[in-house]
Design an enzyme around this catalytic site. Structure first.
Site, PDB file in Angstrom:
ATOM      1  N   TYR A 113       0.864  -1.183   0.000  1.00  0.00           N
ATOM      2  CA  TYR A 113       0.000   0.000   0.000  1.00  0.00           C
ATOM      3  C   TYR A 113       0.896   1.227   0.000  1.00  0.00           C
ATOM      4  CZ  TYR A 113      -3.192   3.655   1.497  1.00  0.00           C
ATOM      5  OH  TYR A 113      -3.906   4.824   1.555  1.00  0.00           O
ATOM      6  N   GLU A 199      -2.884   7.922  -4.091  1.00  0.00           N
ATOM      7  CA  GLU A 199      -2.863   6.598  -3.453  1.00  0.00           C
ATOM      8  C   GLU A 199      -2.606   5.529  -4.507  1.00  0.00           C
ATOM      9  OE1 GLU A 199      -5.802   4.935  -0.172  1.00  0.00           O
ATOM     10  OE2 GLU A 199      -6.589   4.495  -2.153  1.00  0.00           O
TER      11      GLU A 199
END
Lengths: 388, 292
Positions: A113, A199
């Site tokens: 992530y 992101e």
């Protein structure tokens, strides 16, 4: 302003960040040749079909398919393009998929992530990374917060070095010679593009030992669009609530909610506080609406038009604190708007501030049915009472 | 006494010839603020307002003729950060930025420049500040203010007016009201302003109005618990705000659990601070607290 995955990847690619490659398809007759093109150009028999909508949770909702054969790819692409995709972020009505991204399939070894955003409390940009990638990061944050590593950019020197090195260490990427450059490039993309959020979930390591952005989610600072010519063109109005879009054309700030007490207020803080007090008295606000500092006949008329497009609205609460704007003018505006629009819902008006007493008299003596109130408390009780 | 601003504070207006700047300069003058001059690049030599205040091309030029304590900025958002940087460069003690819509990236630069300066920035995206019956910088309606003993501090414009009105109506009156702004990056935090109120003998209590988004209220709550001895009444707007939606103010967006109104109210209460249940009870809550 949110943008699509393929647009976000284009931005990253402009900064030489390796991305999972692919092409966008807008109509079903482009599907077959685009699949073939992806297979040939990227030397990948398997392809991935990805719905392009702004909401998250696309995979779980059936909007992302890994296809090992050409036939299954064509089949999935046809199913996803034009489908109404329901995810935990779209609501029950789902979101129409107007375009799909067809990409190469990668041999993934590890999924991370990665995110960049501004940390308001530390007043610095922050890298947020985790070795637990490709999954719901909020769940990771809740259950195993120690698996999420944060690294802040030095807000004095603006040097990235320490933060990027922390990220490389956290993801055990020390052996990747280009890792420093890639993370620096991602930061430059984030900063120069005026992103509120960038992101990448997941950022992957392939079996060939390459770092690649498999997905990308970007939110752009709307206040900076004047200097982001390319990104401004990414604006997809079909992704927005039609009423919210209409309101922004009027210069009003409107957010639709699920209740039945319409609210028209000047100032964002007072607008939220008004919604809250409606709830406090047992009602449910139908919307947030900030008509801004200069409430006049036009803004009030437009505000009514927006609020009343929502069929759930059973009463309207107008709460204006007249500072520079005089309340008697607002009162006359309300009366004129109500007359012109032929309203058939009850309207409760609370005006406070400059000339508030004169305004109340104007409202009380007018020949239209308005309910006036002196305090927010009284106004909210009356507006809620009318719908229960 | 008051904080940051009194009748003597000499004020310059950046963007004095624009419609907002001109209108509010006149309003400030009418309230009694000591506005001495303005700046609009390219319009040096002109005059503005009914008081014929001189207009300069830059703050530097203005400072050759006037001693400037404070500046207020009414320039379009895309130029506003540069206007703040100019004021910082010229060592203006108090900078108040009213402009709404400044890009976050520009404010990051401003924040770094502030760290290395002696200037105080209030805002951006704020109504400014007002010391009752003395002076105002910004757009707060002056007539609602009456001198008294309560300081007011808020992230929202009209909620500041609402709080002033209630504090005046319950008979307490106010010292200074400061709107610190609704943007994600602002010059002065709640704690920064509370420190000024702590040192002001005339201020006997403080109303602190927050909203969803960020964690400034939470940090202020912890700070108050350990450092602030005067009564504080707080109110947090946005209990019914949905997650992930920007509620008007650029900074009013819930991105994680600690940024909700409920989470903030919980922390405030845990730190011993009275929280007004609804917006209409701010004045009464403060009156009860002061009378105890």
């Amino acid at each position: 302003m949110k943008i699509h995955e393929f647009q976000a990847k284009e931005l990253l690619s402009d900064y030489n960040v390796p991305i999972q490659r692919g092409y966008v398809v807008y109509s079903s007759n482009e599907i077959e040749k685009t699949i073939e093109r992806v297979q040939n150009e990227f030397n990948s028999d398997a392809v991935v079909i990805k719905a392009q909508i702004h909401a998250g949770g696309r995979g779980k909702g059936g909007g992302v398919k890994f296809c090992t054969s050409t036939e299954s790819a064509i089949d999935s692409a046809n199913k996803i393009l034009g489908m109404s995709l329901i995810t935990h972020q779209t609501g029950l009505e789902g979101k129409l998929v107007n375009q799909i991204l067809i990409t190469e399939a990668l041999n993934i070894e590890k999924e991370f992530y990665f995110a960049l955003m501004f940390d308001r409390s530390k007043n610095a940009d922050v890298f947020i990374v985790s070795k637990e990638g490709g999954v719901d990061i909020e769940e990771v944050a809740e259950k195993t917060p120690d698996k999420i590593i944060k690294a802040w950019v030095n807000n004095e020197t603006h040097s990235l070095d320490d933060a990027v090195n922390t990220v490389i260490e956290a993801l055990s990427l020390n052996s990747f010679k280009n890792a420093f450059e890639i993370f620096t490039n991602i930061y430059n993309c984030y900063s120069n593009s005026d992103c509120n959020l960038l992101e990448i979930n997941p950022l992957v390591i392939t079996e060939e030992q390459k770092i690649i952005a498999l997905d990308a989610k970007v939110d752009i600072d709307s206040n900076a669009l004047f200097r982001q010519e390319k990104i401004s063109k990414f604006h997809d109005t079909s992704e927005e609530d039609p009423l919210e879009l209409k309101a922004s054309e009027y210069g009003l700030n409107y957010i639709k909610l699920d209740g039945n007490v319409g609210c028209m207020v000047n100032g964002a803080g007072l607008a939220m506080a008004t919604m809250d007090i409606v709830k406090h008295h047992g009602g449910e606000p139908a919307n947030f609406l900030d008509v801004g500092g200069a409430a006049n006949v036009d803004t009030i008329k437009n505000g009514f038009k927006i609020i009343l497009t929502d069929p759930n609205v059973k009463s309207v609460l107008i709460n204006i604190f007249g500072g520079i704007v005089r309340c008697d003018r607002v009162a006359n505006g309300v009366i004129q708007a109500v007359k012109e629009l032929n309203l058939n819902v009850a309207v409760v008006v609370r005006l406070q501030g400059t000339n508030a007493k004169i305004a109340k008299k104007i409202l009380d003596e007018s020949d239209i049915e308005l309910i006036s109130a002196e305090t927010i408390d009284e106004a909210a009780k009356k507006a809620v009472g009318l719908v229960s | 006494m008051s904080i940051l601003l009194n009748e003597k504070t000499s004020i310059l207006v950046q963007g004095i010839t624009g419609s907002e700047g001109l209108f509010h300069s006149q309003q400030m003058l009418d309230y009694g603020s000591n506005v001495v001059c303005g700046v609009t690049p390219g319009k040096g030599g002109e005059t503005a307002t009914e008081n014929n205040l001189p207009v300069f091309n830059s703050i530097e030029e203005a400072q050759k003729e006037f001693l400037i304590d404070a500046t207020v900025i009414f320039v379009p958002p895309r130029f506003a950060a540069n206007a703040i940087l100019e004021a910082i460069n010229q060592n203006i003690g108090l900078i108040v930025c009213i402009s709404e819509g400044i890009p976050v990236r520009d404010m990051k630069k401003v924040k770094s420049a502030l760290n290395n300066s002696s200037s105080i920035l209030i805002g951006p995206n704020c109504p400014g500040l007002i010391t009752a019956e003395e002076s105002k910088i910004g757009i707060t309606p002056g007539f609602i203010c009456k001198k008294g003993s309560i300081g007011i501090l808020s992230r929202s414009g009209t909620l500041t007016y609402e709080a002033i009105d209630q504090i005046v109506n319950v008979g307490l009156g106010m010292t200074t009201a400061v709107g610190i702004g609704g943007d994600p990056i602002i010059g002065s935090s709640m704690i920064d302003i509370l420190k000024h109120f702590a040192n002001d003998d005339e201020t006997k209590g403080v109303v602190m109005i927050g909203e969803i988004g960020g964690s400034m209220e939470n940090e202020a709550a912890e700070w108050i618990k350990d450092n602030f001895n005067k009564p504080v009444v707080s109110f947090i707007a946005g209990q019914t705000a949905p997650k992930g939606k920007r509620m008007g103010h650029a900074g009013a967006i819930i991105s994680e659990g600690s940024e909700t109104a409920d989470a903030k109210i919980k922390i405030l209460k845990k730190c011993g601070i009275s929280v007004s249940k609804t917006v209409s009870e701010i004045g009464e809550t403060m009156l009860n607290l002061i009378e105890e």
